[in-house]
Motif scaffolding. Sequence first.
Motif, PDB file in Angstrom:
ATOM      1  N   TYR A 163       0.813  -1.218   0.000  1.00 53.61           N
ATOM      2  CA  TYR A 163       0.000   0.000   0.000  1.00 53.61           C
ATOM      3  C   TYR A 163       0.843   1.262   0.000  1.00 53.61           C
ATOM      4  O   TYR A 163       0.342   2.340  -0.345  1.00 53.61           O
ATOM      5  CB  TYR A 163      -1.025  -0.031   1.135  1.00 53.61           C
ATOM      6  CG  TYR A 163      -2.187  -0.898   0.731  1.00 53.61           C
ATOM      7  CD1 TYR A 163      -3.130  -0.435  -0.171  1.00 53.61           C
ATOM      8  CD2 TYR A 163      -2.293  -2.211   1.182  1.00 53.61           C
ATOM      9  CE1 TYR A 163      -4.166  -1.240  -0.598  1.00 53.61           C
ATOM     10  CE2 TYR A 163      -3.323  -3.029   0.759  1.00 53.61           C
ATOM     11  CZ  TYR A 163      -4.262  -2.541  -0.134  1.00 53.61           C
ATOM     12  OH  TYR A 163      -5.287  -3.336  -0.567  1.00 53.61           O
ATOM     13  N   SER A 164       2.096   1.166   0.378  1.00 51.82           N
ATOM     14  CA  SER A 164       2.989   2.297   0.154  1.00 51.82           C
ATOM     15  C   SER A 164       3.074   2.563  -1.342  1.00 51.82           C
ATOM     16  O   SER A 164       3.044   3.705  -1.789  1.00 51.82           O
ATOM     17  CB  SER A 164       4.381   1.992   0.722  1.00 51.82           C
ATOM     18  OG  SER A 164       5.283   3.004   0.373  1.00 51.82           O
ATOM     19  N   ARG A 165       3.152   1.494  -2.130  1.00 50.61           N
ATOM     20  CA  ARG A 165       3.196   1.664  -3.582  1.00 50.61           C
ATOM     21  C   ARG A 165       1.851   2.100  -4.160  1.00 50.61           C
ATOM     22  O   ARG A 165       1.772   2.947  -5.040  1.00 50.61           O
ATOM     23  CB  ARG A 165       3.635   0.355  -4.266  1.00 50.61           C
ATOM     24  CG  ARG A 165       3.553   0.428  -5.795  1.00 50.61           C
ATOM     25  CD  ARG A 165       4.240  -0.697  -6.500  1.00 50.61           C
ATOM     26  NE  ARG A 165       3.496  -1.942  -6.459  1.00 50.61           N
ATOM     27  CZ  ARG A 165       2.448  -2.233  -7.271  1.00 50.61           C
ATOM     28  NH1 ARG A 165       2.022  -1.363  -8.154  1.00 50.61           N
ATOM     29  NH2 ARG A 165       1.846  -3.401  -7.180  1.00 50.61           N
ATOM     30  N   LEU A 166       0.761   1.535  -3.632  1.00 46.66           N
ATOM     31  CA  LEU A 166      -0.542   1.794  -4.233  1.00 46.66           C
ATOM     32  C   LEU A 166      -1.163   3.114  -3.777  1.00 46.66           C
ATOM     33  O   LEU A 166      -1.903   3.755  -4.515  1.00 46.66           O
ATOM     34  CB  LEU A 166      -1.510   0.649  -3.925  1.00 46.66           C
ATOM     35  CG  LEU A 166      -1.180  -0.696  -4.578  1.00 46.66           C
ATOM     36  CD1 LEU A 166      -2.105  -1.786  -4.073  1.00 46.66           C
ATOM     37  CD2 LEU A 166      -1.283  -0.573  -6.102  1.00 46.66           C
ATOM     38  N   ILE A 167      -0.905   3.507  -2.519  1.00 44.24           N
ATOM     39  CA  ILE A 167      -1.558   4.708  -1.977  1.00 44.24           C
ATOM     40  C   ILE A 167      -0.526   5.785  -1.621  1.00 44.24           C
ATOM     41  O   ILE A 167      -0.687   6.949  -1.957  1.00 44.24           O
ATOM     42  CB  ILE A 167      -2.417   4.352  -0.736  1.00 44.24           C
ATOM     43  CG1 ILE A 167      -3.516   3.344  -1.131  1.00 44.24           C
ATOM     44  CG2 ILE A 167      -3.021   5.614  -0.134  1.00 44.24           C
ATOM     45  CD1 ILE A 167      -4.492   2.985  -0.021  1.00 44.24           C
ATOM     46  N   GLY A 168       0.516   5.394  -0.919  1.00 42.72           N
ATOM     47  CA  GLY A 168       1.584   6.348  -0.642  1.00 42.72           C
ATOM     48  C   GLY A 168       1.265   7.387   0.417  1.00 42.72           C
ATOM     49  O   GLY A 168       1.797   8.495   0.380  1.00 42.72           O
ATOM     50  N   VAL A 169       0.422   7.016   1.389  1.00 39.29           N
ATOM     51  CA  VAL A 169       0.125   7.922   2.508  1.00 39.29           C
ATOM     52  C   VAL A 169       0.379   7.164   3.808  1.00 39.29           C
ATOM     53  O   VAL A 169      -0.139   6.061   3.976  1.00 39.29           O
ATOM     54  CB  VAL A 169      -1.347   8.399   2.470  1.00 39.29           C
ATOM     55  CG1 VAL A 169      -1.636   9.345   3.648  1.00 39.29           C
ATOM     56  CG2 VAL A 169      -1.658   9.086   1.159  1.00 39.29           C
TER      57      VAL A 169
END
Lengths: 309, 309, 309, 309
Positions: free
Chosen positions: B250-256
């Motif tokens: 999710y760091s890759r997909l959202i980055g928040v």
Amino acid sequence: MNLNLNALIAKNLPNQLEGKVASYIPALAQVNPNQLGIALYDLKNQQIIEAGDSEVRFAIESISKVITLLWAIKKLGLKEVFNYVGSRQTGFAFNSILNMEINKDEHPLNPFVNVGAIMTTSLIVEDKQACVHPFEEILTFAKEICHDPDIYLDDTIYHSEKRTGDLNRSLAYYLKSEKMMIAEVEPSLDTYFKQCSIMVTTKSLANLGAVLANDGIKPWDGKRIISSESATATKSLMMTTGLYNQSGTYSRLIGVPTKSGVGGGLVSAAPHKFGIGIFSPALNNEGNSVAGLTLLEDVANKLDLNIFK
Amino acid sequence: MNLNLNALIAKNLPNQLEGKVASYIPALAQVNPNQLGIALYDLKNQQIIEAGDSEVRFAIESISKVITLLWAIKKLGLKEVFNYVGSRQTGFAFNSILNMEINKDEHPLNPFVNVGAIMTTSLIVEDKQACVHPFEEILTFAKEICHDPDIYLDDTIYHSEKRTGDLNRSLAYYLKSEKMMIAEVEPSLDTYFKQCSIMVTTKSLANLGAVLANDGIKPWDGKRIISSESATATKSLMMTTGLYNQSGTYSRLIGVPTKSGVGGGLVSAAPHKFGIGIFSPALNNEGNSVAGLTLLEDVANKLDLNIFK
Amino acid sequence: MNLNLNALIAKNLPNQLEGKVASYIPALAQVNPNQLGIALYDLKNQQIIEAGDSEVRFAIESISKVITLLWAIKKLGLKEVFNYVGSRQTGFAFNSILNMEINKDEHPLNPFVNVGAIMTTSLIVEDKQACVHPFEEILTFAKEICHDPDIYLDDTIYHSEKRTGDLNRSLAYYLKSEKMMIAEVEPSLDTYFKQCSIMVTTKSLANLGAVLANDGIKPWDGKRIISSESATATKSLMMTTGLYNQSGTYSRLIGVPTKSGVGGGLVSAAPHKFGIGIFSPALNNEGNSVAGLTLLEDVANKLDLNIFK
Amino acid sequence: MNLNLNALIAKNLPNQLEGKVASYIPALAQVNPNQLGIALYDLKNQQIIEAGDSEVRFAIESISKVITLLWAIKKLGLKEVFNYVGSRQTGFAFNSILNMEINKDEHPLNPFVNVGAIMTTSLIVEDKQACVHPFEEILTFAKEICHDPDIYLDDTIYHSEKRTGDLNRSLAYYLKSEKMMIAEVEPSLDTYFKQCSIMVTTKSLANLGAVLANDGIKPWDGKRIISSESATATKSLMMTTGLYNQSGTYSRLIGVPTKSGVGGGLVSAAPHKFGIGIFSPALNNEGNSVAGLTLLEDVANKLDLNIFK
């Protein structure tokens, strides 16, 4: 920019004494450890500033994983690439098989551990568009994204990598036996050993970082070379897995997406601000440049680059 | 702000059907899965907007790890806390002992896996400044940093957590046997089970996220509650380890920077922009809110919150 | 001997329905699962008795590890061989890399896991006495110790093993990269794949077991072929590691030193009493012959062969 | 019997210099390392011979696992006990959690690793036949099977074990959290710590070994105390898992079913020949008595006790 780079070089160079140059191949073991260089591509002022051993050529090693990931995404699309390799963090060393076997993973954890990088390279080798010369493709792309036509393959390093690459062979055959890798093992490894052996300077890496920081657009000519989503995903992966086992630690301490190589290089991308290339060949136990990381920390603090701040 | 939250709730609520509410204790298993709520603290416009089940109270569970980390740093200093717990990512489940035993680690990997969070809580319990009522301290701090005087301890959940907490007991005794934990095991666990059982709303979490996003200053009264370095370090850890095994993904997909809890909550901190609280109790296999994550992805895209972009 | 072998065959043959023939190569997958044969070499009465499919030829597979261990000891001495491979039990699968990497072992655990057997074979390949044709040496020795001149290499199986042997390649390159293996990888693997592909019958294995049970002396001609200490050590290893992950379990249930192969064979050595060969190709999940093991248990009970009793 | 025990004691005693007494509790750390004693129960001649420090009392520690396994089988039946604990070998240390978590095992591997022994003891504690005083039952049984009415609980050792037993607590709570253990954790552990703290001599252990070697019948009065299948299964487990990580190694080197304890004791059972008790408190890195093992090897060679020979 109020930054005395020469003073920072002088301050951080002695830290190299706490590290050791990579010794697994003779060509790396002979590098003089007493070097530290930096180049910054300043996106706002459109200029490169540099100090120390910024023009010395060194082996790119694991930083090539950034370039092959970007090239694989450019050729095959982001979605297709991440069908074959994960984006997961790991608690193990960059060359470990453990995690995959323990967790019965279906894919290599991420493109920046060796097993994942070999996977990425194999996707380029296997590409249906008749990729006849995969390494030449990668080299051409590297020259363009690093804005450096002088990048070349060092034959001595390449042959050493190939001769001593048995752990990478073990990883590749593991991928093959688990049906994760479709391409042939030996050509994939050959391309992988070559990509690790290309010679760059801190300026090549500052340019690479600048493209990533600039959303995929080459700042020197304003032309897009990679997609925005590709640049964004790669910066995320550099943050969560770019510094081997120390990724989490330096995410907390520095907070700038960074990828290291055992040649002593570091490439960083501070979004919309700077691309950074650093070189200092003495490594800590985890394989990261000692003086390079302390210099990066100083620079990131002075330029306020921590993206979590 | 051009954001139709109600439409996004309607779009993402059905995704809860792909998940399941946490079932390890009856009090959690009885929660209605068909809920989705969101609150955003908009730092620029100094307002909270909300939609869906934003006022429903739910168990904070692992999101309490953020609060006790901040409280431990406030009491003992950042350096002291990270003498006892690492900032390293893990490839294993949040409740695994594996990594520590395999790597012969000297510290728990990070404060957001269970074993590290128990360590952090034990530091508060052990604090030399005669911490007589550790949980009361934590609760008071939680009310203040969440700007929510109505936060309370749910006795049913607490007693269930305590009764079924044998894996956490196993982890705590492992810490104790390896001399990593100084405090007594049972009072540390008791405090840990209590902190997991406090009841919050998405607005409490939006406020918590807003403090983190606002560099440690409460935006509602302009007063600093935690240090800048504490807020920065915590956002980094949320990014690299906040979503269990899916942190890298999710760091890759959202980055928040985001932390989840098995109560179905999510807290996010988009630096200088937004604090976000989300609630939807149906979880995926890794323990993260299914509809919560898809909603967060939509919101992050529409508000351009990815910090790697 | 009061033993109705035909009745025991009839009783145990249906158990094969609970297993499956090995499917990783076509040549093994096509074997008829509905087979069960046994041969016993009775040391006291100097006779072989047999029943069922006792004359059917099948691939020896992992039972070859016994033969190459004995041959390596005969050539290099017991002490020298166990300088390169351990005698330790494992809790992992026969083809796992895990244990070595986790425990940072200096040697493969034992000669009956794949990685240890590859190591043993590599010692034969590397032998200073100019071993020009390592496989031919092994084959000649196999014919002699199994008292079976008709043993031959099945080319179809050998080529299949070689083509699909990537996990073994991964293990071998791991050994090489850790400097445990001195010989070249590919010739060692080639010999290993060949040794796994030789074709035996239950009578060949009963003879092999009889030599082990008879302290290293061929009972059919009274001549010593291997040392007493070699026979003793091998029986011990068969007991503690001969049946993959089920070694401990069947040590408790049967108590007779036994080695299995995924071709469906079993060789047992009951000291001073019997050598036993069994064949039934349907395997359980751990890779051992289902009907073979139940038949062995019946025979061991009736003949009172449990060495712990 | 042509065996000069005094000469063997003199020869092997100096080997203790290569080891260290267990130091995790003061009561064990203070034991004089310069001791070596042996007692042999000769089944053929119905006599005990002894030499050296054969009458010194020492803590039984892990050898108690043999006694509680036998008692649990006697009370609940062999089949029922092995519904809760496996017979599998392990490649990890005796106090490791790793294997279970990695392999997602449903049971502790075997009754001689700590986690399996705690399981066995918990079965006694939980026994439906209203086991009110589990330790007293075990103590009574120990006195009978060791033919030693003077066996007693050492309170100092017991309280030290209990105070420092956090790793065992971690293991027990892991069992509980995985629903493998039904009994309460604390009473099970309390009984476990007590059973480890009973004081025996080499003669007590020689008697215990003699019962096992004599098929479950006490040789001193000809009465059966445990079933034949129980004695046989226990000897098998002693061979495959009795010496921690060195079980396979000493199976190959000595070949006699043996269980060790960190108090420096060894009990061996050579079927139909001898029960052996040995004591020498200095341990090797794996936790086994150094001089004890070399003495056992000498005795086994001279008396021809290797069951694989």
